[in-house]
Motif scaffolding. Sequence first.
Motif, PDB file in Angstrom:
ATOM      1  N   ASN A   1      -2.255  -6.237  -4.422  1.00 55.98           N
ATOM      2  CA  ASN A   1      -1.844  -7.489  -3.785  1.00 55.98           C
ATOM      3  C   ASN A   1      -1.951  -8.610  -4.805  1.00 55.98           C
ATOM      4  O   ASN A   1      -2.148  -8.356  -6.003  1.00 55.98           O
ATOM      5  CB  ASN A   1      -2.618  -7.751  -2.484  1.00 55.98           C
ATOM      6  CG  ASN A   1      -4.042  -8.213  -2.708  1.00 55.98           C
ATOM      7  OD1 ASN A   1      -4.481  -8.408  -3.841  1.00 55.98           O
ATOM      8  ND2 ASN A   1      -4.759  -8.405  -1.637  1.00 55.98           N
TER       9      ASN A   1
ATOM     10  N   TYR B   1      -3.351   2.781  -8.736  1.00 53.50           N
ATOM     11  CA  TYR B   1      -4.202   2.228  -7.676  1.00 53.50           C
ATOM     12  C   TYR B   1      -3.666   2.522  -6.280  1.00 53.50           C
ATOM     13  O   TYR B   1      -4.421   2.471  -5.319  1.00 53.50           O
ATOM     14  CB  TYR B   1      -4.333   0.709  -7.816  1.00 53.50           C
ATOM     15  CG  TYR B   1      -4.918   0.232  -9.124  1.00 53.50           C
ATOM     16  CD1 TYR B   1      -5.742   1.060  -9.874  1.00 53.50           C
ATOM     17  CD2 TYR B   1      -4.661  -1.038  -9.600  1.00 53.50           C
ATOM     18  CE1 TYR B   1      -6.268   0.622 -11.072  1.00 53.50           C
ATOM     19  CE2 TYR B   1      -5.190  -1.483 -10.790  1.00 53.50           C
ATOM     20  CZ  TYR B   1      -5.986  -0.644 -11.536  1.00 53.50           C
ATOM     21  OH  TYR B   1      -6.501  -1.086 -12.711  1.00 53.50           O
ATOM     22  N   SER B   2      -2.357   2.702  -6.174  1.00 48.47           N
ATOM     23  CA  SER B   2      -1.679   2.933  -4.893  1.00 48.47           C
ATOM     24  C   SER B   2      -1.669   1.712  -3.993  1.00 48.47           C
ATOM     25  O   SER B   2      -0.959   1.671  -2.999  1.00 48.47           O
ATOM     26  CB  SER B   2      -2.275   4.119  -4.114  1.00 48.47           C
ATOM     27  OG  SER B   2      -3.390   3.727  -3.344  1.00 48.47           O
ATOM     28  N   TYR B   3      -2.468   0.685  -4.305  1.00 47.04           N
ATOM     29  CA  TYR B   3      -2.433  -0.540  -3.509  1.00 47.04           C
ATOM     30  C   TYR B   3      -2.562  -1.736  -4.439  1.00 47.04           C
ATOM     31  O   TYR B   3      -3.438  -1.755  -5.308  1.00 47.04           O
ATOM     32  CB  TYR B   3      -3.573  -0.563  -2.484  1.00 47.04           C
ATOM     33  CG  TYR B   3      -3.680  -1.869  -1.742  1.00 47.04           C
ATOM     34  CD1 TYR B   3      -2.802  -2.171  -0.707  1.00 47.04           C
ATOM     35  CD2 TYR B   3      -4.626  -2.826  -2.092  1.00 47.04           C
ATOM     36  CE1 TYR B   3      -2.870  -3.379  -0.041  1.00 47.04           C
ATOM     37  CE2 TYR B   3      -4.704  -4.040  -1.425  1.00 47.04           C
ATOM     38  CZ  TYR B   3      -3.823  -4.308  -0.396  1.00 47.04           C
ATOM     39  OH  TYR B   3      -3.883  -5.509   0.254  1.00 47.04           O
TER      40      TYR B   3
ATOM     41  N   SER C   1       0.846  -1.200   0.000  1.00 49.21           N
ATOM     42  CA  SER C   1       0.000   0.000   0.000  1.00 49.21           C
ATOM     43  C   SER C   1       0.873   1.237   0.000  1.00 49.21           C
ATOM     44  O   SER C   1       2.082   1.165   0.215  1.00 49.21           O
ATOM     45  CB  SER C   1      -0.938  -0.016   1.209  1.00 49.21           C
ATOM     46  OG  SER C   1      -0.184  -0.092   2.383  1.00 49.21           O
TER      47      SER C   1
ATOM     48  N   PRO D   1       1.983   8.142  -6.478  1.00 46.95           N
ATOM     49  CA  PRO D   1       1.397   8.353  -7.805  1.00 46.95           C
ATOM     50  C   PRO D   1       2.488   8.594  -8.845  1.00 46.95           C
ATOM     51  O   PRO D   1       3.638   8.871  -8.505  1.00 46.95           O
ATOM     52  CB  PRO D   1       0.524   9.594  -7.613  1.00 46.95           C
ATOM     53  CG  PRO D   1       1.082  10.295  -6.442  1.00 46.95           C
ATOM     54  CD  PRO D   1       1.671   9.235  -5.561  1.00 46.95           C
TER      55      PRO D   1
END
Lengths: 385, 607
Positions: free
Chosen positions: B536, B532-534, B444, B448
Amino acid sequence: MSNIDRRTLVRGSLATMMAGAAFSRAALAQSAEPILLGVSGPLTGPNAQYGAQWKQGFDLALDEIHAAGGINGRKLAYQFEDSQSDPRQSVAIAQKFVSDPRIVMELGDFSSPASMAASPIYQRGGLVQFGFTNSHPDFTKGGDFMWSTSVSQADEQPLLASYAVKRLGLKKLAVLHLNTDWGRTSRDHFVKAAKEYGAEVAVTEGYIAEERDFRSTLVRVRDASPDGLILISYYSDGALIARQARQVGLKQTICAASSVYSPKFLELGGEAVEDVHLGTRYFPEDPRPEVKKFIAGFKAKYNGQEPDAFNAYSYDAMNMAAAVLKIGGTDRRAIRDAFAKVKDVSSVIYGQATFDVESRRVKGAMNAELVVRKGQFALWDGKPT
Amino acid sequence: MSSWLDYTINGLIVGNVYALVAVGLALIFGVSRLINFAQGSIYLVGAYIGWVAVVRLHTPLPLTIIVVAAAAAVVGLIIERFGLRPLQNSVRIAPLLATIGISFVLDQLVMLTFSPNPRALPSQLPDVRFQLGGGTIGPLDLLIAGVGLTSALLLFVFLRYTKLGWAVRATAQDRDAAMQMGVDVNRVNQAVFGIAAALGGVSGMLVGMYYNQIDTAMSLQATLKGVVAEVVGGAGNVPGAVIGSLLLGLVESYGVAILGTSYRNLFAFLLLVVVLVLRPNGLFVSARQAPPEPLTGTFVAPSRPVHIPRLVLLVAVAGFALLPLFPVSFYVLQTLINAWLLGMLALSLTLVAGTMGQVSLGHAALLAIGAYTSALLSLTLAVPTGLAVIGGGLMSAALGTLLISPSFRLRGHYVSIATLAIGEIVSLVILNWESVTRGPIGISGIPPLSLFGYDLISPSSVYWFSLAVMVVLALLQGRLLSSHLGRSFRAIRDDDIAARAYGLSLNRYKSLAFIFGGFAAGISGGIAAHLYSYINHETFNTQQSILALTVVILGGLGNVVGAIAGSVALVGLPELFRIAAEYRILIYGIVLLLLVRFRPQGLLGTI
């Protein structure tokens, strides 16, 4: 801001003018048009069942809110956009909501990748993203427009550990957990707390959400010879593990996280979930008035169906949204500020919910220690199983 | 150690379950050389029909089985008649895509009828348990084993000793010759689909009873494991499919025993890759047998691509470039950003699958490698995001090519399955390699995008950036296709033996295609991570790979403009259908089927 150039300014002012026009129209029709919330969540795809449960909780809460006169006389409504819990779709939905002046606040998404990918857009667009199932520890760190009523696992897991270790007297534990951000965080908090209470964690096993066969996992568990199994699971996989544990002859006490609390857990698990212990936030015979009202209302609206944890989360979320809107009105920034102002909102999960302004989460979830007896959830009477 | 006995027994028990799906897949593959991605959906339909019969109609078990088999067979016949038979003379890839579309439609229909909530499907057998090793087995285990083995045996006898069985095998060997010999090929296909579907339906019901649980997500998992088992056993080989399933079950069980539960599927897919590399025809198909894939390029049909004048393209690019200057909503821009990102992935895949003929079903892995590399570079080493994205592209090119290289010697469907497995392996490594990827917690706070010190935050700036990157990649690829290199790629696709005879080194050219393709996909993943900044391990999943392939086929294999047009269409359509809420994926599936039916060479044609 270094990234504003003349074009964006021109366009920005155009947008402002349009928004202004829309606003004056909205002002005229203020009493007639409902206040609109945006919901981003899964209606199709692998997590569709949770979106369906959200809707049930939302609709029940809306009925009650409207019966009580709505939001300062106005009705409340939501626009549910299907994201399939896919980050690509949740970011598009986020832009859609942010640029729709009718939407005053957003609820959701379900999974962490989908929710947290959309957070920067909500934060920059100045629209509250109210995630009520987002337990990822970093969710509310996305910015001051991210608020969550999801029970923090740092709160919940010590309660479960206390139930298992202090109350049930288990000394050597095997932990089975969903290998997702939620399951992993939960496991870490649980293991820490269980060790503090003096228990030994013999083995931990993470499994993926699609897993259905746990026999080999359970052999590993058996070989660690624990005296209790801890399930950090949702109801469907929790029921599968309990069934297979009994089938392979494991007779140890099973203690499960509150996310298995669902009539489906009983239906899917059958006899195998008898005597399973679980901590929950509320239970059927709970004397608290808000719980009685929730359960009675839910059964009346949905043909006698028992509500489960996800129904309760979404019901609480809609009530919280209503409480916030009553203070904050329909201005997006005022709504964000209102989250810090709401006090003691009646809640199934928390009893009375008040946000901790620092973490933008609610602390102090209610706790009840249940056990499955004769195919029903019942309050644990303190007798060993 | 007695535990090993238990692991063995458990492996056989679950292998037993996989076998039910694998046998149906093998039968269909044996006749029509088609990996039926709808088999899992028939399995799902069977489970829900079983639920209706057991819970609502209270039928006894033998009657339940007959009802489910009959109903599933009807579904199979409908699929064959209306979904696949019209595609008989079209591209080999069209039926494959059609089965994917059919599975969307069936899954959605079940979900809409029965709601996505899981249901209990109680077993109708007495609940007695027999002690075996440290655990127990029940009558249902025996019934499943019985159904699996009996059906494999019956099919074996049917194929060997009956007239219709001969016809089936003749059709499998050479469809045209069989037709000339008077075999009613359609009837054969019908029979096979009916039998396979009946088997699929019954297996869905039995597995549902076994776990006392059915839900709409079970279809994809069943297909995946079934395909692995079938290919391990030798595609099209019915007894091989049973043994392959048992082997798969054992490998998974031992995998859990050695490393733990979260490594289970890693072992399953590694088994597949190892078998494909060492024995591409599967374990139980003799090496003497003719390769099950055609030698020359019938997999991708040649067609005349639609010629688009350069001026039109210029105007289109200019139009899209000027779009943010008009008062369009950010939602439209964001949707188009998604389309450009998918477009980069599709460019990559259309080169590899269309121009080079290596149909990859694991392309999302390249996105994931690019995304993780770029995210980690910018977060832990503080590399500027612009450079980090390029780093992601390079890493994806290098690592992707390295991972895929074992499958260079494979052909046709086998490439698809190997890449599917490699894609799953990458995702599972990301999940388990916690010290680097942070495992399920994900990464996370990814910064940007920024370029020369300017943060690209507003939707218009991200829009322009991704559009520009995509256009540059498309121009490069267009240049590549018209060069000597592009002609060599197509030569290998159309006839690899002739190409080799001409002195082209297959592996070197395949590597070059994957290096270029991996770079484009990695860039797309890198941009997505910063957007998306995150991220997984679930952000870039199998559905993405399937979507990318759909885009490429829709646009026309190898067609650069087609890939981009396809991306805009397939990102845009589900958004347009938003108004239809729960029904939108159903509508999407139907539109996909119609496109495959009426324009199998893609909108703009194969190049």
